[in-house]
Design an enzyme around this catalytic site. Structure first.
Site, mmCIF file in Angstrom:
data_model
loop_
_atom_site.group_PDB
_atom_site.id
_atom_site.type_symbol
_atom_site.label_atom_id
_atom_site.label_comp_id
_atom_site.label_asym_id
_atom_site.label_seq_id
_atom_site.Cartn_x
_atom_site.Cartn_y
_atom_site.Cartn_z
ATOM 1 N N CYS A 115 -34.811 14.135 7.021
ATOM 2 C CA CYS A 115 -34.844 12.862 7.753
ATOM 3 C C CYS A 115 -34.983 13.051 9.261
ATOM 4 O O CYS A 115 -35.316 12.108 9.971
ATOM 5 C CB CYS A 115 -33.616 12.026 7.409
ATOM 6 S SG CYS A 115 -33.614 11.540 5.683
ATOM 7 N N HIS A 255 -33.392 6.665 12.873
ATOM 8 C CA HIS A 255 -33.749 6.895 11.465
ATOM 9 C C HIS A 255 -33.036 5.843 10.609
ATOM 10 O O HIS A 255 -31.853 5.576 10.803
ATOM 11 C CB HIS A 255 -33.318 8.304 11.072
ATOM 12 C CG HIS A 255 -33.367 8.547 9.602
ATOM 13 N ND1 HIS A 255 -34.529 8.404 8.881
ATOM 14 C CD2 HIS A 255 -32.392 8.891 8.710
ATOM 15 C CE1 HIS A 255 -34.273 8.668 7.602
ATOM 16 N NE2 HIS A 255 -32.990 8.962 7.475
ATOM 17 N N ASN A 285 -35.102 3.987 2.956
ATOM 18 C CA ASN A 285 -35.178 5.249 3.703
ATOM 19 C C ASN A 285 -36.458 5.986 3.293
ATOM 20 O O ASN A 285 -36.549 6.504 2.179
ATOM 21 C CB ASN A 285 -33.928 6.094 3.394
ATOM 22 C CG ASN A 285 -33.919 7.417 4.149
ATOM 23 O OD1 ASN A 285 -34.907 7.784 4.778
ATOM 24 N ND2 ASN A 285 -32.811 8.132 4.062
HETATM 25 C C1 LIG Z 1 -24.902 6.336 -0.828
HETATM 26 C C2 LIG Z 1 -24.007 5.333 -0.138
HETATM 27 C C3 LIG Z 1 -24.771 4.049 0.124
HETATM 28 C C4 LIG Z 1 -22.822 5.028 -1.047
HETATM 29 O O1 LIG Z 1 -21.974 4.099 -0.389
HETATM 30 P P1 LIG Z 1 -20.401 4.342 -0.371
HETATM 31 O O2 LIG Z 1 -19.826 3.166 0.272
HETATM 32 O O3 LIG Z 1 -20.177 5.695 0.252
HETATM 33 O O4 LIG Z 1 -20.085 4.343 -1.903
HETATM 34 P P2 LIG Z 1 -19.362 5.480 -2.772
HETATM 35 O O5 LIG Z 1 -20.239 6.672 -2.918
HETATM 36 O O6 LIG Z 1 -17.987 5.668 -2.222
HETATM 37 O O7 LIG Z 1 -19.267 4.724 -4.150
HETATM 38 C C5 LIG Z 1 -18.462 3.575 -4.291
HETATM 39 C C6 LIG Z 1 -18.623 3.088 -5.707
HETATM 40 O O8 LIG Z 1 -19.920 2.495 -5.859
HETATM 41 C C7 LIG Z 1 -20.552 3.065 -6.995
HETATM 42 N N1 LIG Z 1 -21.983 3.091 -6.766
HETATM 43 C C8 LIG Z 1 -22.748 4.075 -6.233
HETATM 44 N N2 LIG Z 1 -24.026 3.683 -6.190
HETATM 45 C C9 LIG Z 1 -24.074 2.439 -6.688
HETATM 46 C C10 LIG Z 1 -25.105 1.514 -6.905
HETATM 47 N N3 LIG Z 1 -26.396 1.772 -6.581
HETATM 48 N N4 LIG Z 1 -24.789 0.305 -7.429
HETATM 49 C C11 LIG Z 1 -23.525 0.004 -7.745
HETATM 50 N N5 LIG Z 1 -22.495 0.842 -7.581
HETATM 51 C C12 LIG Z 1 -22.769 2.052 -7.056
HETATM 52 C C13 LIG Z 1 -19.960 4.447 -7.114
HETATM 53 O O9 LIG Z 1 -20.109 4.917 -8.445
HETATM 54 C C14 LIG Z 1 -18.523 4.185 -6.775
HETATM 55 O O10 LIG Z 1 -17.868 3.640 -7.887
HETATM 56 P P3 LIG Z 1 -16.341 4.054 -8.220
HETATM 57 O O11 LIG Z 1 -15.558 3.594 -7.022
HETATM 58 O O12 LIG Z 1 -16.086 3.298 -9.471
HETATM 59 O O13 LIG Z 1 -16.363 5.547 -8.357
HETATM 60 C C15 LIG Z 1 -23.491 5.892 1.217
HETATM 61 O O14 LIG Z 1 -22.549 6.916 0.958
HETATM 62 C C16 LIG Z 1 -24.567 6.421 2.081
HETATM 63 O O15 LIG Z 1 -25.391 5.685 2.564
HETATM 64 N N6 LIG Z 1 -24.571 7.732 2.362
HETATM 65 C C17 LIG Z 1 -25.541 8.345 3.199
HETATM 66 C C18 LIG Z 1 -26.751 8.594 2.384
HETATM 67 C C19 LIG Z 1 -27.944 8.924 3.209
HETATM 68 O O16 LIG Z 1 -28.197 8.298 4.199
HETATM 69 N N7 LIG Z 1 -28.710 9.919 2.781
HETATM 70 C C20 LIG Z 1 -29.894 10.307 3.430
HETATM 71 C C21 LIG Z 1 -29.587 11.194 4.570
HETATM 72 S S1 LIG Z 1 -30.288 10.743 6.033
#
Ligand SMILES: CC(C)(COP(=O)(O)OP(=O)(O)OC[C@H]1O[C@@H](n2cnc3c(N)ncnc32)[C@H](O)[C@@H]1OP(=O)(O)O)[C@@H](O)C(=O)NCCC(=O)NCCS
Length: 334
Positions: A115, A255, A285
């Site tokens: 990214c 980004h 993204n």
């Molecule tokens: C991926 C991301 C959106 C997840 O959001 P979060 O608030 O951290 O959520 P968590 O990973 O803690 O998951 C919370 C819950 O939502 C659930 N969940 C994950 N993806 C889901 C989806 N698409 N739909 C519904 N629920 C989802 C998880 O299973 C978890 O459930 P649980 O509490 O029963 O275990 C976030 O962590 C993120 O944006 N990370 C950075 C990713 C990124 O930018 N990557 C590229 C690098 S530049």
């Protein structure tokens, strides 16, 4: 006489026509429009027709940039392509794009910084222009993320989209152009965001395919926390060492990984909404393409004027961190 600097003199972008909405994804995995929008800011993403390679998207963006600048591809000296989804492991996608657009005298190579790829490639390209070795360098950020998305993994498949953007760098001696860059990597973070197989560590085999290792794997929360901290740190540092503060910034072009990551950096720099580009709702993204696509949004919204102080910032797999500070030169945009 002012310093010779590398300035962005043209922009071209391309996203595929086909759109996948959050509702479309909810038919494939256990997710909802509400979850995706509130956790990420994404509403839809553009996706290629199966079989469309990254070089195709990159070539389309490249041709648009050349057209807007009134240049022929044969005038380019160098093509640098940032991507994590090359058409093939080799040859470099830069070679494939060079051939597609007919950039007869250009050399080129790919940059792998996920990214942060576009800002890294921009910095690399700028060195050749500043040094006086080249006067027309094309920098392309292009990714077909749907080629490495696991549609059984709801935590990653909702985040990404496909797209491309290309800029042309040329010398300027009028105070505009790239003023500074700040990049760092932390390879100890490699385990948190990667594609495990298909390289020399785990060459493709029946086993790697069965284990779904040719897809993006990430520990979202860890990546999220790192990105929030580093976006803000890197942005603050580059401003500070150039004797600027957040209030001097005319436009923050980050980004687009997650709206909450962008807003955390925005608030730490004290930037109003009017100075921050957010288009993640439209594209998701797109990895190396987010920053040129955000520049397009800025131009469409008439938020980029010659002389503006612009801060580009990115965090990506690696971990890679990058920010670039520039004085906007102006591009033809109608
Ligand atoms: C991926 C991301 C959106 C997840 O959001 P979060 O608030 O951290 O959520 P968590 O990973 O803690 O998951 C919370 C819950 O939502 C659930 N969940 C994950 N993806 C889901 C989806 N698409 N739909 C519904 N629920 C989802 C998880 O299973 C978890 O459930 P649980 O509490 O029963 O275990 C976030 O962590 C993120 O944006 N990370 C950075 C990713 C990124 O930018 N990557 C590229 C690098 S530049």
């Amino acid at each position: 006489m002012k310093d010779r600097r590398a300035a962005i003199t043209a922009l071209g972008t391309y996203v595929p026509e086909r759109v996948m909405t959050n509702a479309d994804l909810a038919k494939i995995v256990d997710t909802s429009d509400e979850w995706i929008r509130t956790r990420t800011g994404i509403e839809k993403r553009h996706v290629v027709a199966p079989g469309t390679p990254t070089s195709e998207l990159g070539a389309r963006a490249a041709r648009e940039a050349l057209r807007r600048r009134g240049l022929s591809a044969a005038e380019l000296d160098l093509i640098i392509v940032a991507t994590v989804t090359p058409d093939m492991l080799f040859p470099a996608t830069a070679c494939l794009i060079q051939d597609k657009i007919g950039a007869r005298k250009a050399w080129g190579f790919d940059v792998s910084a996920a990214c942060s790829g576009f800002v890294y490639a921009l910095t690399v390209g700028a060195q050749f222009v500043e040094a006086g070795r080249h006067s027309k360098v094309m920098v392309i950020g292009a990714d077909v993320m749907t080629s490495i998305i696991d549609y059984k993994d709801r935590a990653t498949c909702v985040l990404f989209g496909d797209g491309a953007g290309a800029v042309i760098l040329e010398p300027r001696e009028d105070g505009t152009g790239i003023l500074d860059f700040s990049h760092e990597v932390d390879g100890s973070g490699a385990c948190y965001l990667n594609m495990p197989a298909g390289g020399s560590l785990r060459p493709a085999s029946h086993e790697t395919v069965d284990e779904r290792l040719h897809y993006i794997k990430q520990q979202g929360q860890h990546v999220f926390k790192y990105a929030v901290r580093k976006f803000a740190d890197s942005s603050e540092q580059i401003l500070l060492r150039n004797d600027f503060t957040g209030s001097d910034v005319d436009l923050f072009v980050a980004h687009q990984a997650n709206i909450r990551i962008i807003e955390a950096a925005q608030h730490r720099m004290g930037l109003p909404d009017a100075k921050v580009i957010k288009n993640i709702h439209e594209y998701g993204n797109t990895t190396a393409a987010t920053i040129p696509l955000a520049l397009k949004t800025a131009l469409d919204l008439k938020k980029l004027e010659p002389g503006h102080l612009v801060l580009l910032a990115a965090v990506g797999a690696g971990f890679t961190v990058g920010s670039v500070l520039l004085r906007w030169s102006g591009v033809s945009w109608d």
